[in-house]
Write an enzyme that holds these catalytic residues in place. Sequence first.
Site, PDB file in Angstrom:
ATOM      1  N   ASP A   1       0.811  -1.228   0.000  1.00  0.00           N
ATOM      2  CA  ASP A   1       0.000   0.000   0.000  1.00  0.00           C
ATOM      3  C   ASP A   1       0.838   1.270   0.000  1.00  0.00           C
ATOM      4  OD1 ASP A   1      -2.214  -1.674   0.128  1.00  0.00           O
ATOM      5  OD2 ASP A   1      -2.178  -1.683   2.323  1.00  0.00           O
TER       6      ASP A   1
ATOM      7  N   LYS B   1       1.808   2.098  -5.156  1.00  0.00           N
ATOM      8  CA  LYS B   1       2.305   1.505  -6.414  1.00  0.00           C
ATOM      9  C   LYS B   1       1.365   1.805  -7.578  1.00  0.00           C
ATOM     10  CE  LYS B   1       2.362  -2.539  -4.337  1.00  0.00           C
ATOM     11  NZ  LYS B   1       2.162  -2.185  -2.905  1.00  0.00           N
TER      12      LYS B   1
ATOM     13  N   GLY C   1      -4.541  -4.308  -3.834  1.00  0.00           N
ATOM     14  CA  GLY C   1      -5.504  -3.231  -4.109  1.00  0.00           C
ATOM     15  C   GLY C   1      -4.691  -2.016  -4.512  1.00  0.00           C
ATOM     16  N   HIS C   2      -4.639  -1.738  -5.800  1.00  0.00           N
ATOM     17  CA  HIS C   2      -3.809  -0.645  -6.318  1.00  0.00           C
ATOM     18  C   HIS C   2      -4.717   0.479  -6.798  1.00  0.00           C
ATOM     19  CE1 HIS C   2      -0.225  -3.581  -7.135  1.00  0.00           C
ATOM     20  NE2 HIS C   2      -0.642  -3.573  -5.891  1.00  0.00           N
TER      21      HIS C   2
ATOM     22  N   GLN D   1       1.940  -6.216  -3.099  1.00  0.00           N
ATOM     23  CA  GLN D   1       2.409  -6.324  -1.716  1.00  0.00           C
ATOM     24  C   GLN D   1       3.718  -5.542  -1.569  1.00  0.00           C
ATOM     25  OE1 GLN D   1       1.299  -9.689  -3.206  1.00  0.00           O
ATOM     26  NE2 GLN D   1      -0.610  -8.688  -2.720  1.00  0.00           N
TER      27      GLN D   1
HETATM   28  P1  GDP Z   1      -0.724   0.323  -3.536  1.00  0.00           P
HETATM   29  O1  GDP Z   1      -1.331  -0.924  -3.036  1.00  0.00           O
HETATM   30  O2  GDP Z   1       0.746   0.379  -3.293  1.00  0.00           O
HETATM   31  O3  GDP Z   1      -1.072   0.623  -4.970  1.00  0.00           O
HETATM   32  O4  GDP Z   1      -1.355   1.513  -2.675  1.00  0.00           O
HETATM   33  P2  GDP Z   1      -2.920   1.676  -2.285  1.00  0.00           P
HETATM   34  O5  GDP Z   1      -3.662   2.113  -3.489  1.00  0.00           O
HETATM   35  O6  GDP Z   1      -3.410   0.466  -1.573  1.00  0.00           O
HETATM   36  O7  GDP Z   1      -2.834   2.808  -1.204  1.00  0.00           O
HETATM   37  C1  GDP Z   1      -2.337   4.070  -1.468  1.00  0.00           C
HETATM   38  C2  GDP Z   1      -3.429   5.095  -1.095  1.00  0.00           C
HETATM   39  O8  GDP Z   1      -2.842   6.375  -0.960  1.00  0.00           O
HETATM   40  C3  GDP Z   1      -4.486   5.247  -2.166  1.00  0.00           C
HETATM   41  O9  GDP Z   1      -5.712   5.556  -1.539  1.00  0.00           O
HETATM   42  C4  GDP Z   1      -3.985   6.418  -2.995  1.00  0.00           C
HETATM   43  O10 GDP Z   1      -5.039   7.116  -3.657  1.00  0.00           O
HETATM   44  C5  GDP Z   1      -3.381   7.274  -1.909  1.00  0.00           C
HETATM   45  N1  GDP Z   1      -2.226   8.091  -2.319  1.00  0.00           N
HETATM   46  C6  GDP Z   1      -1.225   7.765  -3.180  1.00  0.00           C
HETATM   47  N2  GDP Z   1      -0.292   8.742  -3.199  1.00  0.00           N
HETATM   48  C7  GDP Z   1      -0.705   9.689  -2.317  1.00  0.00           C
HETATM   49  C8  GDP Z   1      -0.148  10.932  -1.863  1.00  0.00           C
HETATM   50  O11 GDP Z   1       0.925  11.349  -2.257  1.00  0.00           O
HETATM   51  N3  GDP Z   1      -0.871  11.624  -0.931  1.00  0.00           N
HETATM   52  C9  GDP Z   1      -2.058  11.190  -0.449  1.00  0.00           C
HETATM   53  N4  GDP Z   1      -2.663  11.925   0.456  1.00  0.00           N
HETATM   54  N5  GDP Z   1      -2.603  10.025  -0.852  1.00  0.00           N
HETATM   55  C10 GDP Z   1      -1.934   9.281  -1.757  1.00  0.00           C
HETATM   56  P1  IMO Z   2      -0.963  -4.211  -2.211  1.00  0.00           P
HETATM   57  O1  IMO Z   2      -0.472  -4.795  -3.521  1.00  0.00           O
HETATM   58  C1  IMO Z   2      -1.003  -4.623   2.128  1.00  0.00           C
HETATM   59  C2  IMO Z   2      -1.125  -8.718   3.715  1.00  0.00           C
HETATM   60  C3  IMO Z   2      -2.372  -9.195   4.446  1.00  0.00           C
HETATM   61  C4  IMO Z   2      -1.732 -10.165   5.428  1.00  0.00           C
HETATM   62  C5  IMO Z   2      -0.603 -10.798   4.622  1.00  0.00           C
HETATM   63  C6  IMO Z   2      -0.960 -12.148   4.001  1.00  0.00           C
HETATM   64  O2  IMO Z   2      -2.212  -3.439  -2.311  1.00  0.00           O
HETATM   65  O3  IMO Z   2       0.173  -3.473  -1.554  1.00  0.00           O
HETATM   66  P2  IMO Z   2      -2.512 -12.837   1.945  1.00  0.00           P
HETATM   67  O4  IMO Z   2      -3.975 -12.649   1.719  1.00  0.00           O
HETATM   68  O5  IMO Z   2      -1.646 -12.209   0.892  1.00  0.00           O
HETATM   69  O6  IMO Z   2      -2.132 -14.263   2.204  1.00  0.00           O
HETATM   70  O7  IMO Z   2      -2.218 -12.054   3.328  1.00  0.00           O
HETATM   71  O8  IMO Z   2      -0.304  -9.872   3.577  1.00  0.00           O
HETATM   72  N1  IMO Z   2      -1.371  -8.191   2.341  1.00  0.00           N
HETATM   73  C7  IMO Z   2      -1.287  -6.900   2.020  1.00  0.00           C
HETATM   74  N2  IMO Z   2      -1.052  -5.803   2.777  1.00  0.00           N
HETATM   75  N3  IMO Z   2      -1.157  -4.493   0.793  1.00  0.00           N
HETATM   76  C8  IMO Z   2      -1.345  -5.577   0.003  1.00  0.00           C
HETATM   77  O9  IMO Z   2      -1.333  -5.510  -1.329  1.00  0.00           O
HETATM   78  C9  IMO Z   2      -1.468  -6.843   0.622  1.00  0.00           C
HETATM   79  N4  IMO Z   2      -1.701  -8.102   0.161  1.00  0.00           N
HETATM   80  C10 IMO Z   2      -1.625  -8.905   1.212  1.00  0.00           C
HETATM   81  O10 IMO Z   2      -3.025  -8.137   5.079  1.00  0.00           O
HETATM   82  O11 IMO Z   2      -1.138  -9.448   6.491  1.00  0.00           O
HETATM   83 MG    MG Z   3      -2.886  -1.574  -1.824  1.00  0.00          MG
END
Ligand code: GDP
Ligand code: IMO
Ligand code: MG
Length: 434
Positions: free
Chosen positions: A13, A16, A40-41, A223
Amino acid sequence: MKNIVVVGAQWGDEGKGKVVDILAPYFDIVARYQGGHNAGHTVRIKDLGFVLHLIPSGILHPQCTCVIGNGTVVYPRAFNTEIQELNRLGIDCTGRLFVSERASLILPYHMAIEQAREEQLAENRVGTTMRGIGPAYEDKAARKAIRAGDLLHSEVLRAKLNDNIADANRELASMGAPTLDPGQVFEEYVDESSTLLPFIRDTATLINNAVKSGKSILLEGAQGTMLDVDHGTYPFVTSSSATAGGASTGTGLGPKLITGVLGMAKAYTTRVGGGPFPTELVDDTGTYLQRRGNEYGASTGRPRRTGWFDAVVVRYSAMINALDALALPKLDVLDEFEQIRICTAYTLNGQTVETMPYSAATLAECVPVYETMPGWKSKTSGITKYDELPAAAKNYIRRIEELTGTPVALISTGPERDETIIRDNSAIAAWMTR
Ligand code: GDP
Ligand code: IMO
Ligand code: MG
């Protein structure tokens, strides 16, 4: 030649999705190399948020071909849902999305087993996403996985399914969980897989032919390094190779063909699920970071645990992934702090620890050594030029560069595409050319 990996340098998270979306216009193919719909991207475009789980974030760019590589695990029902959501947004995946015939499939028994096991683990549970990821990778390592290519051979599929469900039912029964009917699973699964069939290809050949003809590949990690099955906080990890090395095995693109690696590290730290997290803040500051950073899981909606930037974690990630550069999202979330802390090392039984201990139990005993830096107490949200950042924010970034030994090439100051700083003469600036 330009083939770049984007890898999470923390516990996932890190942002990415946003950064892959920014880089995608400069690449021909965007490929996922591991994980499944546990990811979840998020990509935000003008108040619209898209969350991609299995399909690469490059799909929002019509000129990009997208690949779901052999290192992933694919659940046909989740694939269908995502295709339908994209269709609703007017995005057609036909002819530009391909799924490796070698990708392992997730089956309903994987979720059933995962649920029963997590319940048994009680307070020691991993806190997985309950998507069947771990049990699906177990089948792969046990050499009995059903793979995407098997969907094209109905008798092979039926035989493997019968054997695997017999094994799964024995385990489910031993845990007092309901068992599954192989005939019913087969019928439903064949039906649900029909959307997936036309996308199945030999994607390793597709990618390598593309590279031979001068095309560029962006490899989208899911991840993060601390969730990698080898290098993460085992056993509180996911079950795949999330680190840059996984990009090669997970797509069939040989290591010599990978020309750069970008590490994603948000300006503080978060973690979803169980496991040690040395810089975690279980106080008002932690709650503040969670609210201001909107730290709720993009897949499961669970609140994310929050804490200060941990340079031990990111330094280790820089080493394991041989990072060329870091991207630092969410700087804006720190805008209101009087003071900001960075963890530079840990102490354990009076000793200083500067690298990641191998054991989760040991990491749980580690106490962070903090350096306190002045905050900038001004708005960075939306800033697009490095020179416009307040001096204290520049100092914070410089200190992260020193502590991790890695240049910060991108700073994100908000969730939107254009709320981004690309540093001049950086690795990312060089990758963002055609
Ligand atoms: P990923 O799994 O690495 O793709 O990241 P996620 O999408 O799960 O989580 C990143 C969250 O931060 C999302 O809700 C994005 O919209 C938000 N986000 C990304 N970059 C920024 C930033 O620079 N500032 C803020 N406030 N939010 C951001
Ligand atoms: P993105 O790509 C954050 C965590 C779960 C749990 C552990 C194992 O959005 O960064 P799993 O279901 O993969 O066997 O769970 O990994 N986990 C993540 N945490 N971002 C993710 O994906 C994750 N995918 C799995 O919460 O701790
Ligand atoms: Mg994510």
